[in-house]
Design a protein around this motif. Structure first.
Motif, PDB file in Angstrom:
ATOM      1  N   SER A   1       1.006  -1.289   0.011  1.00  0.00           N
ATOM      2  CA  SER A   1       0.540  -0.027  -0.377  1.00  0.00           C
ATOM      3  C   SER A   1       0.843   1.294  -0.123  1.00  0.00           C
ATOM      4  N   TRP A   2       0.999   1.586  -1.614  1.00  0.00           N
ATOM      5  CA  TRP A   2       1.333   3.140  -1.791  1.00  0.00           C
ATOM      6  C   TRP A   2       1.485   4.372  -0.411  1.00  0.00           C
ATOM      7  N   MET A   3       2.298   4.799  -0.248  1.00  0.00           N
ATOM      8  CA  MET A   3       1.362   5.853   0.520  1.00  0.00           C
ATOM      9  C   MET A   3       2.120   7.433  -0.236  1.00  0.00           C
ATOM     10  N   ASP A   4       1.626   8.146  -0.659  1.00  0.00           N
ATOM     11  CA  ASP A   4       1.475   9.462  -0.974  1.00  0.00           C
ATOM     12  C   ASP A   4       1.883  10.679   0.246  1.00  0.00           C
ATOM     13  N   HIS A   5       3.074  11.274  -0.041  1.00  0.00           N
ATOM     14  CA  HIS A   5       4.181  12.427   0.480  1.00  0.00           C
ATOM     15  C   HIS A   5       2.828  13.388   0.462  1.00  0.00           C
ATOM     16  N   ARG A   6       1.987  13.294  -0.421  1.00  0.00           N
ATOM     17  CA  ARG A   6       1.090  14.458  -0.600  1.00  0.00           C
ATOM     18  C   ARG A   6      -0.141  14.305   0.477  1.00  0.00           C
ATOM     19  N   LEU A   7      -0.035  13.150   1.112  1.00  0.00           N
ATOM     20  CA  LEU A   7      -1.641  12.552   1.365  1.00  0.00           C
ATOM     21  C   LEU A   7      -1.185  11.824   2.515  1.00  0.00           C
ATOM     22  N   LEU A   8      -0.148  12.593   3.760  1.00  0.00           N
ATOM     23  CA  LEU A   8       0.219  11.684   4.749  1.00  0.00           C
ATOM     24  C   LEU A   8      -0.870  11.527   5.631  1.00  0.00           C
ATOM     25  N   THR A   9      -0.248  11.020   6.636  1.00  0.00           N
ATOM     26  CA  THR A   9      -1.477  10.019   7.671  1.00  0.00           C
ATOM     27  C   THR A   9      -0.179  11.064   8.966  1.00  0.00           C
ATOM     28  N   PRO A  10      -0.731  11.804  10.122  1.00  0.00           N
ATOM     29  CA  PRO A  10       0.034  12.490  11.038  1.00  0.00           C
ATOM     30  C   PRO A  10       1.876  11.240  11.609  1.00  0.00           C
TER      31      PRO A  10
ATOM     32  N   MET B   1      13.329   9.958   7.975  1.00  0.00           N
ATOM     33  CA  MET B   1      13.478   9.849   7.193  1.00  0.00           C
ATOM     34  C   MET B   1      14.128  10.978   6.464  1.00  0.00           C
ATOM     35  N   GLU B   2      13.500  12.304   6.229  1.00  0.00           N
ATOM     36  CA  GLU B   2      14.449  13.051   5.987  1.00  0.00           C
ATOM     37  C   GLU B   2      15.697  13.614   6.226  1.00  0.00           C
ATOM     38  N   ALA B   3      15.464  13.528   8.230  1.00  0.00           N
ATOM     39  CA  ALA B   3      16.689  13.808   8.834  1.00  0.00           C
ATOM     40  C   ALA B   3      17.489  12.761   8.497  1.00  0.00           C
ATOM     41  N   LEU B   4      17.067  11.530   8.198  1.00  0.00           N
ATOM     42  CA  LEU B   4      18.771   9.988   7.015  1.00  0.00           C
ATOM     43  C   LEU B   4      19.320  10.724   6.541  1.00  0.00           C
ATOM     44  N   ARG B   5      18.350  11.389   5.497  1.00  0.00           N
ATOM     45  CA  ARG B   5      18.580  11.366   3.770  1.00  0.00           C
ATOM     46  C   ARG B   5      19.820  12.773   4.386  1.00  0.00           C
ATOM     47  N   VAL B   6      19.846  13.712   4.495  1.00  0.00           N
ATOM     48  CA  VAL B   6      20.362  15.098   5.085  1.00  0.00           C
ATOM     49  C   VAL B   6      21.607  14.201   5.699  1.00  0.00           C
ATOM     50  N   ALA B   7      21.740  13.387   6.407  1.00  0.00           N
ATOM     51  CA  ALA B   7      23.149  13.475   7.116  1.00  0.00           C
ATOM     52  C   ALA B   7      23.890  11.964   6.225  1.00  0.00           C
ATOM     53  N   ILE B   8      23.449  11.208   5.087  1.00  0.00           N
ATOM     54  CA  ILE B   8      23.657  10.431   4.020  1.00  0.00           C
ATOM     55  C   ILE B   8      24.145  11.263   3.048  1.00  0.00           C
ATOM     56  N   ASN B   9      23.690  12.081   3.011  1.00  0.00           N
ATOM     57  CA  ASN B   9      23.804  13.435   1.636  1.00  0.00           C
ATOM     58  C   ASN B   9      25.273  14.363   2.198  1.00  0.00           C
ATOM     59  N   GLN B  10      25.184  14.312   3.288  1.00  0.00           N
ATOM     60  CA  GLN B  10      26.403  14.903   4.096  1.00  0.00           C
ATOM     61  C   GLN B  10      27.305  14.358   4.061  1.00  0.00           C
ATOM     62  N   ARG B  11      27.489  12.376   4.448  1.00  0.00           N
ATOM     63  CA  ARG B  11      28.746  11.673   4.197  1.00  0.00           C
ATOM     64  C   ARG B  11      28.502  11.505   3.403  1.00  0.00           C
ATOM     65  N   CYS B  12      28.207  10.979   1.983  1.00  0.00           N
ATOM     66  CA  CYS B  12      27.920   9.560   1.358  1.00  0.00           C
ATOM     67  C   CYS B  12      28.141  10.642  -0.088  1.00  0.00           C
ATOM     68  N   PHE B  13      27.874  12.484  -0.038  1.00  0.00           N
ATOM     69  CA  PHE B  13      27.539  12.387  -1.942  1.00  0.00           C
ATOM     70  C   PHE B  13      26.741  12.249  -2.465  1.00  0.00           C
ATOM     71  N   LEU B  14      25.908  11.621  -1.866  1.00  0.00           N
ATOM     72  CA  LEU B  14      24.654  10.672  -3.758  1.00  0.00           C
ATOM     73  C   LEU B  14      24.220  11.797  -4.174  1.00  0.00           C
ATOM     74  N   GLY B  15      23.844  12.773  -3.564  1.00  0.00           N
ATOM     75  CA  GLY B  15      22.892  13.684  -4.238  1.00  0.00           C
ATOM     76  C   GLY B  15      21.441  13.138  -3.799  1.00  0.00           C
ATOM     77  N   LEU B  16      21.223  12.459  -2.738  1.00  0.00           N
ATOM     78  CA  LEU B  16      19.341  12.543  -2.799  1.00  0.00           C
ATOM     79  C   LEU B  16      18.254  13.568  -2.591  1.00  0.00           C
ATOM     80  N   ARG B  17      17.230  13.256  -2.775  1.00  0.00           N
ATOM     81  CA  ARG B  17      16.338  14.637  -3.753  1.00  0.00           C
ATOM     82  C   ARG B  17      15.277  14.245  -2.672  1.00  0.00           C
ATOM     83  N   SER B  18      14.468  13.037  -2.576  1.00  0.00           N
ATOM     84  CA  SER B  18      13.398  13.086  -2.239  1.00  0.00           C
ATOM     85  C   SER B  18      13.191  11.755  -1.905  1.00  0.00           C
ATOM     86  N   TYR B  19      12.289  11.052  -0.722  1.00  0.00           N
ATOM     87  CA  TYR B  19      12.144   9.369  -0.574  1.00  0.00           C
ATOM     88  C   TYR B  19      10.710   8.910  -0.832  1.00  0.00           C
ATOM     89  N   GLU B  20      10.366   7.773  -1.185  1.00  0.00           N
ATOM     90  CA  GLU B  20       9.354   7.613  -1.169  1.00  0.00           C
ATOM     91  C   GLU B  20       9.183   5.966  -0.571  1.00  0.00           C
TER      92      GLU B  20
END
Length: 202
Positions: free
Chosen positions: A66-75, A84-103
């Motif tokens: 069951s896919w989550m819609d990033h525009r219609l997330l429950t609380p 996951m956003e905080a983890l994305r930022v940390a991975i980008n800072q260390r690994c330079f992977l250019g991560l821009r979104s999450y699904e």
């Protein structure tokens, strides 16, 4: 384990397993939400491929999602998305992977289901760079099956396999295009949030 340590492990070896990534209270809340979504019939058989190439192949994978819609997330989903956003930022800072979104989607493997060996990054989803799987199960033993078997590449061209059992609250993070993996047959209902950090916008 803090996000910085997760990012370092990802940089050093391409994968990381984190026990108790979320509190048990939050896990139970997410599990309850998953059960309600399932009861309302919002899960669908998972397939392989994207777009016109999408097909249902139960001989390859037999889970439901069951896919989550990033525009219609429950609380609750929003709370997890923020983690996951905080983890994305940390991975980008260390690994330079250019991560821009999450699904992500809720995934449910009924008893007897499995997913044969595959990579999460393939021709039609090259934008998936890092996989993150959070397990929500109440109780699990090795006899319940359903392990995630990861195939770890070695420096000599050989690979080793490692089985990760889906204990509730545990997070598994790995490079989507470098770690082949499979889900072994499960003997009871196996529940997770499976997501991907991507190098494209929504």
């Amino acid at each position: 384990m803090e996000n910085g340590a997760i990012a370092k492990a990802l940089y050093d070896k391409g994968w990381c397993v984190i026990e108790h990534f979320i509190s048990d209270e939050f896990r139970l809340e997410l599990l309850q939400e998953q059960q309600e979504i399932l009861a309302h019939g919002q899960f669908r058989h998972a397939g392989i491929g994207k777009g016109e190439g999408f097909t249902i192949r139960p001989e390859i994978r037999s889970d439901k999602v069951s896919w989550m819609d990033h525009r219609l997330l429950t609380p609750l989903q929003s709370k997890y998305w923020e983690m996951m956003e905080a983890l994305r930022v940390a991975i980008n800072q260390r690994c330079f992977l250019g991560l821009r979104s999450y699904e992500a989607h809720f995934a449910m493997y009924p008893p007897g289901s499995f997913y044969l060996r595959h990579l999460d990054q393939f021709q039609s989803v090259k934008y998936r760079v890092v996989t993150a799987i959070l397990y929500l199960n109440d109780e699990w033993s090795e006899d319940d099956g359903g392990a995630l078997r990861m195939y770890i590449p070695g420096d000599n061209g050989e690979e080793t396999s490692m089985d990760i059992h889906p204990y509730g609250g545990q997070l598994v993070v790995f490079l989507s295009g470098e770690i082949p993996h499979e889900v072994l047959e499960t003997h009871k209902e196996r529940i997770s949030i499976t997501g991907w950090f991507r190098d494209v916008e929504y």
